[in-house]
Design a protein around this motif. Structure first.
Motif, short mmCIF file in Angstrom:
data_model
loop_
_atom_site.label_atom_id
_atom_site.label_comp_id
_atom_site.label_asym_id
_atom_site.label_seq_id
_atom_site.Cartn_x
_atom_site.Cartn_y
_atom_site.Cartn_z
N ASP A 251 -41.69 -36.91 102.39
CA ASP A 251 -42.77 -37.03 103.14
C ASP A 251 -44.11 -36.57 102.47
N PHE A 252 -43.96 -36.08 101.40
CA PHE A 252 -44.88 -35.73 100.28
C PHE A 252 -45.16 -36.49 99.23
N ALA A 253 -44.35 -37.36 99.20
CA ALA A 253 -44.36 -38.22 97.71
C ALA A 253 -45.63 -39.04 97.83
N GLU A 254 -46.09 -39.40 96.52
CA GLU A 254 -47.10 -40.42 96.40
C GLU A 254 -46.84 -41.88 96.56
N PRO A 255 -47.82 -42.67 96.99
CA PRO A 255 -47.41 -44.15 97.09
C PRO A 255 -46.65 -44.71 95.82
N SER A 256 -47.02 -44.62 94.57
CA SER A 256 -46.46 -44.98 93.64
C SER A 256 -44.90 -44.68 93.44
N ILE A 257 -44.58 -43.58 93.81
CA ILE A 257 -43.11 -43.19 93.85
C ILE A 257 -42.26 -43.66 94.87
N LEU A 258 -42.83 -43.86 96.06
CA LEU A 258 -42.15 -44.62 97.18
C LEU A 258 -42.29 -46.17 96.79
N ALA A 259 -42.94 -46.74 95.92
CA ALA A 259 -42.93 -48.05 95.58
C ALA A 259 -41.57 -48.23 94.66
N ALA A 260 -41.72 -47.31 93.76
CA ALA A 260 -40.57 -47.47 92.88
C ALA A 260 -39.14 -47.22 93.49
N LEU A 261 -39.13 -46.42 94.53
CA LEU A 261 -37.97 -46.03 95.23
C LEU A 261 -37.62 -47.34 96.14
N THR A 262 -38.53 -47.97 96.63
CA THR A 262 -38.10 -49.16 97.66
C THR A 262 -37.15 -50.07 97.03
N ALA A 263 -37.44 -50.50 95.65
CA ALA A 263 -36.49 -51.47 95.00
C ALA A 263 -35.07 -51.01 95.07
N VAL A 264 -34.75 -49.77 94.75
CA VAL A 264 -33.59 -49.06 94.70
C VAL A 264 -32.84 -48.71 95.88
N LEU A 265 -33.65 -48.94 97.00
CA LEU A 265 -33.07 -48.78 98.51
C LEU A 265 -32.07 -49.58 98.74
N GLU A 266 -32.20 -50.79 98.11
CA GLU A 266 -30.85 -51.86 98.48
C GLU A 266 -29.92 -51.22 97.89
N PRO A 267 -28.50 -51.58 98.41
CA PRO A 267 -27.31 -51.10 97.84
C PRO A 267 -27.06 -51.35 96.29
N HIS A 268 -27.47 -52.55 95.96
CA HIS A 268 -27.09 -52.64 94.29
C HIS A 268 -28.65 -52.87 94.01
N GLY A 269 -29.72 -52.30 94.59
CA GLY A 269 -31.03 -52.43 93.88
C GLY A 269 -31.21 -51.85 92.51
N ARG A 270 -31.86 -52.95 91.90
CA ARG A 270 -32.33 -52.34 90.46
C ARG A 270 -33.72 -52.01 90.40
N LEU A 271 -33.91 -51.12 89.25
CA LEU A 271 -35.09 -50.62 88.88
C LEU A 271 -35.84 -51.64 87.91
N THR A 272 -37.08 -52.08 88.06
CA THR A 272 -37.59 -52.82 86.92
C THR A 272 -38.68 -51.75 86.28
N LEU A 273 -38.40 -51.31 85.09
CA LEU A 273 -39.51 -50.41 84.32
C LEU A 273 -40.60 -51.51 83.84
#
Ligand SMILES: Nc1ncnc2c1ncn2[C@@H]1O[C@H](COP(=O)(O)OP(=O)(O)OP(=O)(O)O)[C@@H](O)[C@H]1O
Ligand SMILES: [Mg+2]
Length: 423
Positions: A251-273
């Protein structure tokens, strides 16, 4: 002779009256032949079982007489209409149907939609004989094992797996995203670490209340020996290596970190660098993602205690299984005190200390105290007390110095209430 039409007061539908044994009803509907009506009667008992015991067809005149009689008997028209008895049947049918479905799922040995937790590749996570990954039983759940390594937390032999944790452990096996919320020191981080310790999975932690930048989290370019190099952040590292990542104080994370996390929250979620030419990071099957927070969702009411915490939006929270972790019960905490500080911490001492902690928490819930009383604080105080032989002296550095003078006074009062001065 044609029977007269029904008036406004003589409606089709359900007529109900409450009796000692349940709700008695008459249902009036149109029968097959013209100007005839079907009357069904039944009683809906405490289990909401509704079966029809009278079923007859009458003409309009007969119906009118019945309606007058029902009115005298205290039946009233039910606005829910003719579907009400079916609603009652549906309501009663739900739990048995669910119990059958859950039993069938158990019998099928279901593991989550994301597949079972797998052993880390290249590690000797087999038992030698069969090529089955080893697993360890935690509470009522079999957790597949990883392999020893420097990032596997140390087992705390005094750690108590409460039965309440079974669902969380099962979610870990099923590869759900688990967020643990609760007061400081309630045991959020240690629960994940102790599951990982026993099942030998490496854990990395990233705390959002402080210096963690999106570069630390996702990755960054750097120059080394004249060469430009990409350095993976903690998220892609954990994903590639199959580590368990705990995002502490999310709950202290900055929005850009939450945005990166959101993609990975799906069970097979992949991260795009994106910064690395849109390289895609696939999650290793053993990768797990956790978050902890003090003041989101059901804990929002305590936001004033956790200054600077952000509200998390519902769409983000909906991507997690969110568990509210309460403090251990006095009986559990007594047990933990004795196990942690064995052999000197006796039942008599531990039970009293756990009762003091429970009273302090009750005072906190009433807002008489402004500081929470964590298991960490209790263990620390108990340890120091065994060294000094003096609860009051031990409470100085373990409790009083950490709270306001008013809180210290109140806590001192609670302690004195439970511990008489040495004679
Ligand atoms: N079930 C348990 N069995 C034994 N010890 C426990 C248990 N739960 C908590 N503890 C003790 O309480 C301490 C604090 O727990 P932990 O660090 O997990 O809390 P937390 O909820 O993550 O706190 P914070 O919000 O401050 O990060 C642990 O180090 C451990 O000693
Ligand atoms: Mg923690």
């Amino acid at each position: 002779m044609n029977a007269p039409e029904l008036t406004e007061d003589e409606r089709l539908g359900l007529y109900l009256r409450n009796t000692e044994t349940g709700t008695e009803w008459w249902r009036v509907s149109v029968a097959d032949r013209p100007q005839t009506f079907r009357l069904e009667h039944g009683i809906e008992d405490a289990e909401a079982q509704a079966s029809v015991d009278i079923d007859l067809v009458v003409d309009a005149e007969n119906l009118r007489a019945k309606l007058k009689k029902w009115h005298r008997e205290g039946f009233v028209f039910e606005a829910r209409g003719a579907s009400s008895a079916t609603d009652a049947q549906q309501r009663a049918a739900f739990m048995p149907a669910l119990q059958r479905a859950a039993a069938a799922r158990r019998a099928a040995g279901h593991v989550g939609h994301a597949g079972p937790l797998q052993a880390r590749t290249g590690a000797s996570a087999t038992n030698g004989a069969a090529n089955e990954p080893r697993s360890v039983r935690i509470g009522e759940v079999d957790v597949p094992c990883g392999a020893p390594g420097p990032l596997v937390p140390r087992v705390n032999p005094a750690y108590l797996f409460s039965a309440r944790f079974n669902d969380i452990v099962e979610d870990i096996v099923e590869n759900r995203r688990v967020m643990l919320i609760g007061h400081t020191g309630a045991g959020k981080t240690s629960l994940i670490e102790q599951v990982a310790a026993r099942a030998q999975h490496g854990v990395v932690r990233s705390n959002m209340n402080g210096q963690t930048t999106v570069g630390d989290f996702v990755g960054f370019w750097t120059v080394k020996g004249g060469e430009t190099l990409w350095v993976d952040g903690v998220l892609p590292t954990a994903m590639r290596e199959g580590l368990w990542l705990i995002v502490d104080e999310i709950d202290f994370a900055e929005p850009s970190i939450l945005a990166a996390l959101t993609a990975v929250l799906e069970p097979h979620g992949r991260l795009t660098l994106k910064e690395k030419g849109n390289e895609v990071v696939e999650p290793h099957p053993a990768f797990r993602l956790f978050a902890t927070a003090n003041a989101v969702g059901a804990m929002s009411q305590f936001r004033h205690l956790y200054q600077g915490a952000n509200l998390m939006n519902e769409a983000f929270l909906d991507r997690w299984r969110v568990y509210l972790l309460d403090y251990l019960s006095p009986a559990e905490e007594t047990d933990v005190l004795m196990r942690t500080l064995a052999p000197h911490m006796t039942q008599t001492l531990a039970a009293t200390l756990a009762a003091i902690a429970a009273d302090c928490r009750a005072a906190f819930a009433r807002e008489d105290l402004s500081s929470a009383f964590s298991t960490r604080r209790l263990l620390d105080w108990a340890e120091l007390m065994l060294r000094t032989g003096d609860p009051e002296r031990a409470a100085g550095p373990a409790i009083y110095a950490k709270v306001s003078p008013e809180d210290a006074t109140l806590i001192r009062g609670i302690i004195r209430h439970h511990i008489a001065p040495a004679g």
